[in-house]
Design an enzyme around this catalytic site. Structure first.
Site, mmCIF file in Angstrom:
data_model
loop_
_atom_site.group_PDB
_atom_site.id
_atom_site.type_symbol
_atom_site.label_atom_id
_atom_site.label_comp_id
_atom_site.label_asym_id
_atom_site.label_seq_id
_atom_site.Cartn_x
_atom_site.Cartn_y
_atom_site.Cartn_z
ATOM 1 N N ARG A 25 1.200 -1.250 0.279
ATOM 2 C CA ARG A 25 -0.148 -0.013 -0.346
ATOM 3 C C ARG A 25 0.578 1.526 -0.110
ATOM 4 O O ARG A 25 -0.160 2.177 -0.823
ATOM 5 C CB ARG A 25 -1.097 -0.046 0.938
ATOM 6 C CG ARG A 25 -1.838 0.533 1.172
ATOM 7 C CD ARG A 25 -2.521 0.701 1.686
ATOM 8 N NE ARG A 25 -2.536 1.156 3.467
ATOM 9 C CZ ARG A 25 -3.684 0.950 3.983
ATOM 10 N NH1 ARG A 25 -4.841 1.144 4.042
ATOM 11 N NH2 ARG A 25 -2.880 1.489 5.608
ATOM 12 N N LYS A 60 -2.876 7.266 0.497
ATOM 13 C CA LYS A 60 -2.470 7.383 2.556
ATOM 14 C C LYS A 60 -1.537 8.202 2.788
ATOM 15 O O LYS A 60 -0.046 8.110 2.612
ATOM 16 C CB LYS A 60 -2.052 6.521 2.971
ATOM 17 C CG LYS A 60 -2.591 6.215 4.450
ATOM 18 C CD LYS A 60 -2.311 4.525 4.891
ATOM 19 C CE LYS A 60 -2.176 4.365 6.320
ATOM 20 N NZ LYS A 60 -2.651 5.345 7.782
ATOM 21 N N GLU A 69 -16.145 7.051 6.485
ATOM 22 C CA GLU A 69 -15.114 6.433 7.721
ATOM 23 C C GLU A 69 -14.863 6.859 8.732
ATOM 24 O O GLU A 69 -15.307 8.698 9.006
ATOM 25 C CB GLU A 69 -13.700 5.603 6.809
ATOM 26 C CG GLU A 69 -12.765 7.151 6.925
ATOM 27 C CD GLU A 69 -11.260 6.717 5.713
ATOM 28 O OE1 GLU A 69 -11.154 5.580 6.436
ATOM 29 O OE2 GLU A 69 -11.204 7.935 4.936
HETATM 30 N N1 PMP Z 1 -8.851 5.254 7.630
HETATM 31 C C1 PMP Z 1 -7.395 6.009 7.649
HETATM 32 C C2 PMP Z 1 -8.464 7.515 6.991
HETATM 33 C C3 PMP Z 1 -6.878 5.765 8.075
HETATM 34 O O1 PMP Z 1 -6.196 6.333 8.166
HETATM 35 C C4 PMP Z 1 -6.930 4.681 8.759
HETATM 36 C C5 PMP Z 1 -5.141 4.147 9.015
HETATM 37 N N2 PMP Z 1 -4.284 3.864 8.655
HETATM 38 C C6 PMP Z 1 -7.607 3.648 8.321
HETATM 39 C C7 PMP Z 1 -8.833 3.933 7.911
HETATM 40 C C8 PMP Z 1 -7.617 2.003 9.095
HETATM 41 O O2 PMP Z 1 -6.990 1.483 7.540
HETATM 42 P P1 PMP Z 1 -5.473 0.080 8.782
HETATM 43 O O3 PMP Z 1 -6.764 -0.909 8.964
HETATM 44 O O4 PMP Z 1 -4.807 -0.510 7.338
HETATM 45 O O5 PMP Z 1 -4.974 -0.069 9.097
#
Ligand code: PMP
Length: 289
Positions: free
Chosen positions: A50, A149, A182
């Protein structure tokens, strides 16, 4: 504490970057957060993939291979003698001038911080969280796709500030058309009968790695797992709700905008998923060695 910075491990006090680094000046860079459990790094390759995808989209060339990056993560844990830890990977555009043109940045800055995991209070998982929806909308994917990200997290920080100002720990962000997206650093799920539902990425959510793990666990529990557009009404009337993220894992949500969700306490499906997830983190992952 030893920090990986541009090819070598240095002491924390020596781990500094330039004030001309575009990661700092413009948020021009990408990052990942990874966890290790008892010497096993959970979903390490997925996180590194990622990171490289985010970098590819912003045309940032990471000056190492994915396998080298994986080795840096495990080495960071080894040199700091950490087994249960949180690892932050950051790649910035590097040092440039005061203009935003990335062509002025000759060399990306790469650093990796391995630190003790700061666990959320136990009560959060036992009692569940109360959330609010906030006025700050999630970035539209057409402008800044949440799949990148990036180091530019102001959209999320603005929402977090709204929640904290109102006396809540977390915020639910909506899309420009009012659908649920989210939280500021976690994905959101609801349980409705046998259905396990979470918003689709195109509405503007990060395709979380924990989200993916929980969807697969849901399938194994013979739940009907779907990505579906969700409204606040759907959340209010869900039988269960929870958040997922690397740092937070699976956090039950018991109240949203003053409405009690289900029985107002962590539900049976959430608990089964938490158990399944804990089991996976104990058995899967890349061994630190
Ligand atoms: N949404 C956002 C905006 C985030 O920053 C994160 C943390 N990385 C997540 C969701 C959760 O993603 P992950 O399960 O890959 O940590």
């Amino acid at each position: 504490m030893k920090i990986y910075l541009n090819g070598t491990f240095v002491e924390r006090s020596q781990a500094t970057v330039s004030v001309f680094d575009h990661g700092l000046l413009y948020g021009d860079g990408v990052f990942e957060g990874i966890r290790s459990y008892q010497g096993l790094v959970f979903k390490l390759r997925e996180h590194v993939e990622r990171l490289f995808e985010s970098a590819h989209t912003i045309m940032l060339r990471i000056p190492m291979t994915k396998d080298e990056m994986i080795d840096v993560v495990t080495e960071s844990l080894r040199v700091n003698k950490l087994r249960d830890a949180y690892v932050r990977l950051v790649v910035t555009r590097g040092e440039g001038d005061l203009g935003l043109d990335p062509r002025k940045c000759a060399r990306p800055t790469v650093f990796v911080i391995a630190d003790k995991i700061e666990l959320y209070p136990r009560t959060l998982y036992e009692k569940g969280l109360e959330l609010i929806t906030v006025a700050t909308q999630r970035n539209v994917p057409e402008a800044l796709n949440p799949q990148i990200k990036s180091l530019n997290y102001l959209n999320n920080i603005l929402a977090k500030i709204e929640a904290v100002t109102a006396g809540f720990e977390e915020a639910i962000m909506l899309s420009s058309s009012g659908y649920v997206t989210e939280c500021t650093g976690e994905n959101l799920f609801i349980v409705s009968g046998r259905r396990l539902l979470t918003p689709p990425p195109y509405i503007g959510v990060l395709r979380g790695i924990t989200r993916g793990t929980v969807m697969a666990l849901g399938e194994r529990l013979r739940l009907d797992v779907r990505e579906e557009l969700l409204t606040r009404h759907d959340l209010f009337n869900a039988s269960e709700c929870f958040l997922t993220g690397t740092a937070a894992e699976i956090v039950p949500v018991v109240k949203i905008d003053g409405r009690v969700i289900g029985q107002g306490k962590p539900g049976p499906v959430t608990k089964r998923l938490q158990k399944g997830f804990a089991q996976l983190t104990k058995t899967e992952g890349v061994r630190i060695g």
